[in-house]
Design an enzyme around this catalytic site. Sequence first.
Site, short mmCIF file in Angstrom:
data_model
loop_
_atom_site.label_atom_id
_atom_site.label_comp_id
_atom_site.label_asym_id
_atom_site.label_seq_id
_atom_site.Cartn_x
_atom_site.Cartn_y
_atom_site.Cartn_z
CB SER A 171 11.14 26.54 -2.85
OG SER A 171 12.52 26.69 -3.06
CG HIS A 192 7.12 27.50 -3.77
ND1 HIS A 192 6.52 26.25 -3.72
CD2 HIS A 192 8.35 27.29 -4.29
CE1 HIS A 192 7.35 25.35 -4.17
NE2 HIS A 192 8.48 25.95 -4.52
CE LYS A 230 7.53 25.23 -7.85
NZ LYS A 230 8.59 26.20 -8.02
#
Length: 404
Positions: free
Chosen positions: A191, A219, A250
């Site tokens: 990240s 991610h 996310k």
Amino acid sequence: MSETGAMTTKRNPLEYVTEALNELRAKGVAPKLRVLEGEQKPVCVFDGREVINLASNNYLGLTSDKRLRKASIEAVRKLGVGAGAVRTIAGTMKLHMDLEEQIAKFKNVEACVVFQSGFTANAGTVSAVLGKEDLIISDELNHASIIDGARLSKATIKVFKHKDVADCERILQEHASFPGKKLIITDGVFSMDGDIAPLPELCDLAEKYGCIMMVDDAHASGVLGRGGRGTVDHHQCHGRVHIQVGTLSKAIGSMGGYVCGSRDLIDFLYLRARPFLFSTSHPPATAAACAAAFALLDSPDGEKLVKKLWANTKFFKRELKKRGFQFKTSETPIVPIHVGDGAKAYEFSRKLFEAGVFAPAVAYPTVAEGKARLRAMVSAAHKREHLLKAANILAEVAKPLGIA
Ligand SMILES: *Cc1c(COP(=O)(O)O)cnc(C)c1O
């Protein structure tokens, strides 16, 4: 002297907190929370100022997607606002089971369990699967939730150099006669540097040394692989990773985390993962939004969104390179701009914000001391003009600070 009199003259037992805080403020490394007014979007208003938003993990723009919104609203109308209990008592709604089945199909695995967050998915899973007689071999830049899960498990923790497969093997050789179970664990996408783990090589090691292989795809969920299926799909490592963690917070646009693996792994986590057992499950609105997001990702529209994200990423990086920025590590929409000193990174971020671009500074303890940086994130929802303007502003602000 009365007892109350004695109390009032006593030193505040939390005074050290105030002192620590004042120290951080004096060093310029105690940023205030930025407050978003309105929706999480590519251009939005924080602290009363309209800025180009390069700060969110909303990779596909799904936080404000009308399909997810509609699914959430319908779920609230039909099912109310809360689950009312933990999953293991009365808080498992049909919606939760359907979502797990949908994610398992999407990821092409036997089964899936959804947690309240990616953080709890990692912490709960590592500590349920490993115990104090076991060994965890972990990349040095793995996420805090992996580190906490590893600590909670009480297993022996050995850290290998970032993405260094040879160093990982060195640890495995040194522990060749280790009697307990062994787990190799890595983030799929890191990240803070935006680089991708060497998953095929780590899988080779896991197979050679009889380890459990686990990847945290926070991610990479919705970002890497076909339609955002993650790093296992990206690297064609199907069937070689025993435990895949993803986030719903996310790219998926809502909130939560999940673990994918064998049916038995998931059934075991239902019984032993502490956040699953001891913290209430998602409200209907959240589960429904996630279901709508996976339905989208599984369609041609979803694949288009992921492609747009990557096209925007290429465009933005090219524009930044033209302006003299370097970000060697980045292979994803995460673009770290190295600054070094923490206070300077905060200054860079603050001046950018005043100039109309929001990209956060990341400093210790999120990254090592002396490795502070600005982190810019691209999304599929950005328009080219936003990215171009942001690149110009970044260059203008960086120059006098001696950054680019
Ligand atoms: C963000 C992140 C998490 C936590 O996910 P949440 O759903 O926000 O709790 C876990 N692992 C990594 C690598 C992350 O970047």
